[in-house]
Motif scaffolding. Sequence first.
Motif, PDB file in Angstrom:
ATOM      1  N   LEU A   1      18.227  30.784 -27.136  1.00  0.00           N
ATOM      2  CA  LEU A   1      18.298  29.488 -26.468  1.00  0.00           C
ATOM      3  C   LEU A   1      18.066  28.350 -27.443  1.00  0.00           C
ATOM      4  CD1 LEU A   1      16.390  30.339 -23.177  1.00  0.00           C
ATOM      5  CD2 LEU A   1      18.839  29.831 -23.453  1.00  0.00           C
ATOM      6  N   LYS A   2      17.078  28.516 -28.286  1.00  0.00           N
ATOM      7  CA  LYS A   2      16.750  27.413 -29.204  1.00  0.00           C
ATOM      8  C   LYS A   2      17.781  27.297 -30.317  1.00  0.00           C
ATOM      9  CE  LYS A   2      12.708  27.096 -30.901  1.00  0.00           C
ATOM     10  NZ  LYS A   2      11.434  27.842 -31.085  1.00  0.00           N
ATOM     11  N   ARG A   3      18.164  28.440 -30.861  1.00  0.00           N
ATOM     12  CA  ARG A   3      19.198  28.508 -31.879  1.00  0.00           C
ATOM     13  C   ARG A   3      18.988  27.498 -33.003  1.00  0.00           C
ATOM     14  NH1 ARG A   3      24.842  30.099 -29.209  1.00  0.00           N
ATOM     15  NH2 ARG A   3      24.770  28.523 -27.606  1.00  0.00           N
ATOM     16  N   ASN A   4      17.840  27.588 -33.625  1.00  0.00           N
ATOM     17  CA  ASN A   4      17.549  26.584 -34.652  1.00  0.00           C
ATOM     18  C   ASN A   4      18.283  26.829 -35.964  1.00  0.00           C
ATOM     19  OD1 ASN A   4      16.101  28.801 -35.370  1.00  0.00           O
ATOM     20  ND2 ASN A   4      14.109  27.928 -34.841  1.00  0.00           N
ATOM     21  N   TRP A   5      19.114  27.906 -35.986  1.00  0.00           N
ATOM     22  CA  TRP A   5      19.932  28.167 -37.169  1.00  0.00           C
ATOM     23  C   TRP A   5      21.272  27.470 -37.077  1.00  0.00           C
ATOM     24  CZ3 TRP A   5      23.965  30.255 -34.689  1.00  0.00           C
ATOM     25  CH2 TRP A   5      23.690  30.888 -33.477  1.00  0.00           C
ATOM     26  N   LYS A   6      21.515  26.810 -35.956  1.00  0.00           N
ATOM     27  CA  LYS A   6      22.851  26.225 -35.751  1.00  0.00           C
ATOM     28  C   LYS A   6      23.196  25.148 -36.767  1.00  0.00           C
ATOM     29  CE  LYS A   6      25.339  25.837 -32.131  1.00  0.00           C
ATOM     30  NZ  LYS A   6      25.920  25.494 -30.825  1.00  0.00           N
ATOM     31  N   MET A   7      24.499  25.002 -36.967  1.00  0.00           N
ATOM     32  CA  MET A   7      24.933  24.107 -38.041  1.00  0.00           C
ATOM     33  C   MET A   7      24.662  22.641 -37.731  1.00  0.00           C
ATOM     34  SD  MET A   7      28.944  24.426 -37.352  1.00  0.00           S
ATOM     35  CE  MET A   7      29.671  23.887 -35.816  1.00  0.00           C
ATOM     36  N   ARG A   8      24.655  21.880 -38.793  1.00  0.00           N
ATOM     37  CA  ARG A   8      24.449  20.439 -38.650  1.00  0.00           C
ATOM     38  C   ARG A   8      25.785  19.754 -38.412  1.00  0.00           C
ATOM     39  NH1 ARG A   8      21.517  21.563 -43.349  1.00  0.00           N
ATOM     40  NH2 ARG A   8      23.298  20.869 -44.557  1.00  0.00           N
ATOM     41  N   GLN A   9      25.770  18.788 -37.531  1.00  0.00           N
ATOM     42  CA  GLN A   9      26.972  17.972 -37.294  1.00  0.00           C
ATOM     43  C   GLN A   9      26.456  16.594 -36.954  1.00  0.00           C
ATOM     44  OE1 GLN A   9      29.133  20.058 -34.141  1.00  0.00           O
ATOM     45  NE2 GLN A   9      30.777  20.301 -35.643  1.00  0.00           N
ATOM     46  N   GLU A  10      25.961  15.930 -37.942  1.00  0.00           N
ATOM     47  CA  GLU A  10      25.217  14.717 -37.642  1.00  0.00           C
ATOM     48  C   GLU A  10      26.100  13.514 -37.373  1.00  0.00           C
ATOM     49  OE1 GLU A  10      22.613  14.902 -40.964  1.00  0.00           O
ATOM     50  OE2 GLU A  10      21.417  16.474 -40.003  1.00  0.00           O
ATOM     51  N   LEU A  11      27.363  13.607 -37.757  1.00  0.00           N
ATOM     52  CA  LEU A  11      28.219  12.423 -37.672  1.00  0.00           C
ATOM     53  C   LEU A  11      29.431  12.661 -36.774  1.00  0.00           C
ATOM     54  CD1 LEU A  11      28.083  11.911 -41.515  1.00  0.00           C
ATOM     55  CD2 LEU A  11      26.874  10.513 -39.855  1.00  0.00           C
ATOM     56  N   ARG A  12      29.240  13.497 -35.737  1.00  0.00           N
ATOM     57  CA  ARG A  12      30.398  13.840 -34.918  1.00  0.00           C
ATOM     58  C   ARG A  12      30.744  12.746 -33.920  1.00  0.00           C
ATOM     59  NH1 ARG A  12      29.697  18.538 -31.010  1.00  0.00           N
ATOM     60  NH2 ARG A  12      29.337  16.768 -29.641  1.00  0.00           N
ATOM     61  N   SER A  13      32.047  12.498 -33.775  1.00  0.00           N
ATOM     62  CA  SER A  13      32.494  11.515 -32.787  1.00  0.00           C
ATOM     63  C   SER A  13      32.434  12.149 -31.400  1.00  0.00           C
ATOM     64  CB  SER A  13      33.923  11.085 -33.114  1.00  0.00           C
ATOM     65  OG  SER A  13      34.745  12.216 -33.295  1.00  0.00           O
ATOM     66  N   LYS A  14      32.768  11.365 -30.395  1.00  0.00           N
ATOM     67  CA  LYS A  14      32.708  11.874 -29.021  1.00  0.00           C
ATOM     68  C   LYS A  14      33.868  12.822 -28.743  1.00  0.00           C
ATOM     69  CE  LYS A  14      30.409   7.928 -26.902  1.00  0.00           C
ATOM     70  NZ  LYS A  14      30.573   6.880 -25.874  1.00  0.00           N
ATOM     71  N   ARG A  15      33.663  13.705 -27.741  1.00  0.00           N
ATOM     72  CA  ARG A  15      34.742  14.619 -27.360  1.00  0.00           C
ATOM     73  C   ARG A  15      35.602  13.912 -26.298  1.00  0.00           C
ATOM     74  NH1 ARG A  15      30.154  19.112 -26.764  1.00  0.00           N
ATOM     75  NH2 ARG A  15      29.168  17.183 -26.093  1.00  0.00           N
ATOM     76  N   PHE A  16      36.327  12.901 -26.764  1.00  0.00           N
ATOM     77  CA  PHE A  16      37.024  11.960 -25.874  1.00  0.00           C
ATOM     78  C   PHE A  16      37.921  12.633 -24.853  1.00  0.00           C
ATOM     79  CE2 PHE A  16      36.488   9.649 -29.919  1.00  0.00           C
ATOM     80  CZ  PHE A  16      35.738   8.573 -29.471  1.00  0.00           C
ATOM     81  N   THR A  17      38.531  13.769 -25.221  1.00  0.00           N
ATOM     82  CA  THR A  17      39.558  14.343 -24.351  1.00  0.00           C
ATOM     83  C   THR A  17      39.082  15.549 -23.546  1.00  0.00           C
ATOM     84  OG1 THR A  17      40.359  15.804 -26.099  1.00  0.00           O
ATOM     85  CG2 THR A  17      41.404  13.636 -25.927  1.00  0.00           C
ATOM     86  N   SER A  18      37.835  16.004 -23.749  1.00  0.00           N
ATOM     87  CA  SER A  18      37.427  17.212 -23.031  1.00  0.00           C
ATOM     88  C   SER A  18      36.105  17.086 -22.281  1.00  0.00           C
ATOM     89  CB  SER A  18      37.379  18.397 -24.012  1.00  0.00           C
ATOM     90  OG  SER A  18      36.536  18.099 -25.097  1.00  0.00           O
ATOM     91  N   ARG A  19      35.484  15.923 -22.301  1.00  0.00           N
ATOM     92  CA  ARG A  19      34.229  15.721 -21.571  1.00  0.00           C
ATOM     93  C   ARG A  19      34.311  14.449 -20.737  1.00  0.00           C
ATOM     94  NH1 ARG A  19      29.782  18.844 -23.098  1.00  0.00           N
ATOM     95  NH2 ARG A  19      30.740  20.770 -23.761  1.00  0.00           N
ATOM     96  N   TRP A  20      34.013  14.621 -19.450  1.00  0.00           N
ATOM     97  CA  TRP A  20      34.065  13.443 -18.574  1.00  0.00           C
ATOM     98  C   TRP A  20      33.115  12.354 -19.062  1.00  0.00           C
ATOM     99  CZ3 TRP A  20      38.011  12.816 -15.696  1.00  0.00           C
ATOM    100  CH2 TRP A  20      38.640  13.925 -15.093  1.00  0.00           C
ATOM    101  N   ASN A  21      31.926  12.776 -19.469  1.00  0.00           N
ATOM    102  CA  ASN A  21      30.941  11.757 -19.821  1.00  0.00           C
ATOM    103  C   ASN A  21      31.104  11.227 -21.246  1.00  0.00           C
ATOM    104  OD1 ASN A  21      30.175  14.095 -21.010  1.00  0.00           O
ATOM    105  ND2 ASN A  21      28.068  14.109 -20.247  1.00  0.00           N
ATOM    106  N   GLU A  22      32.186  11.668 -21.921  1.00  0.00           N
ATOM    107  CA  GLU A  22      32.432  11.123 -23.255  1.00  0.00           C
ATOM    108  C   GLU A  22      33.800  10.434 -23.324  1.00  0.00           C
ATOM    109  OE1 GLU A  22      31.569  13.983 -26.350  1.00  0.00           O
ATOM    110  OE2 GLU A  22      29.809  14.722 -25.279  1.00  0.00           O
TER     111      GLU A  22
END
Length: 426
Positions: free
Chosen positions: A400-421
Amino acid sequence: MIAIVDCNSFYCSCERLFRPDLNNRPVVVLSNNDGCIIARTDEAKALGVGMAGPYYQNKEVIEKNNVAVFSSNYNLYGDLSMRVMDTMRFLVGDNRVEVYSVDEAFLNLDDVAENKLAAVAKNIKDTVEMWTGIKVSVGVAPSKVLSKVANRLSKKYKKETQGVIVLHTAQQIQEALLKTKVEDIWGVGRQSAIKLNHQGITDGWQLRNVPVEWARKNLGGVVGVRLIKELNGTPCIPMKDPLEVKKMIATTRMFGKPVYELKDLKEAVATYVSRAAEKLRRQHCAASFIDVFVVTNGFKNAKYEYNPQSAHRHVILPNATSNTNEFIKYALPLIEMLFTPGLKYLKAGIILSGIVPDNSIQGNLFIEDATKQQRTLMNTIDNINFSQRDDIIKYAASGLKRNWKMRQELRSKRFTSRWNELYEIK
DNA sequence: TCTGGGGTCCTAGGACCC
DNA sequence: TCTGGGGTCCTAGGACCC
């Protein structure tokens, strides 16, 4: 004749589509973990930002020139790629499009009259750009290798060519090859380029005229022979059937930060297995071979240096399957065998192969019912996750915590696949 | 301090078979 | 003491691509 349609600085173009304010600013996109630069606009290239170069080595020139920097946003790029490909399928027909990569496709133009090629190519370019907002370049020629040559020049001389080149006559082909260095030819990598330059062969025209037997001996056997024939205008690399399935499916990632614990490795492996199995099911296949690997940081001369070492373990399953549970069951013991306490782990990955269509799986009467239920369960999970373009539903083994997950500090919004973005216009 | 992820195809060499 | 010829399948690793 074959066309290759290639999106210009694809990932950067995707970012600009939702950020028109960046149209005159240089833009770069970083690899997973914000490690390398994997896409640059022309303006960024002009500043000398290197391709596939480490981000930190280019940081100075990036900051000094106000370059816009993004982490890769595969949700967005995947979605826009689909729109580009769909547009081309609409224009030339589903079975005449071979998707070669996320931003490129070969088009079979055999049924187009020679005097119409330029107009058709221009129309493909204009329509894709109008419908998707993504700029493309088009190269047309008698073989795939020559179409790549054409495409490259159409980008290089954008002003004169309007992004479209048709190589048709012997003279056009000769001129194009004279302008192309061997290392810029599709299929000539570093090793071959060194060898060729050694022989005094530096441009595409010289390479075209190399004896076939020399190519067989020195450029990787039949691969080299094919390359020379393609340069001579004889197609040897056929168009692929769009229904062909992958023979190998891999999911591998660098960790966001080094990992030392078996628990974290197991979570990562379970996560990667889930992703790979999902890709497998999407092409309606099952697999019987799973390979798990880790990359550790080696040490050189007792002092720290980047010196990765990898180790693999694999297992052959008794029956091909597409069930995530099954794969996890076989994969976790492999990672346990690979683990050595005290080592610093940088990366892990899994590879599925031995891939067969899932309707040809050898039957076992006694597990039929359970298999059907599992299949339904998998379908349901896949549908929910696909609709969100993310793993909303995951296995407990994935953590659940998955603290090994990759960094993506500068990602833009998922404009086309998320209602709230969604993109907002005020 | 920091260097991606996912593929394909080919070749050589070993194991094995008749 | 002497030990063929032809073939298949598998795997590891190299080269290349975007």
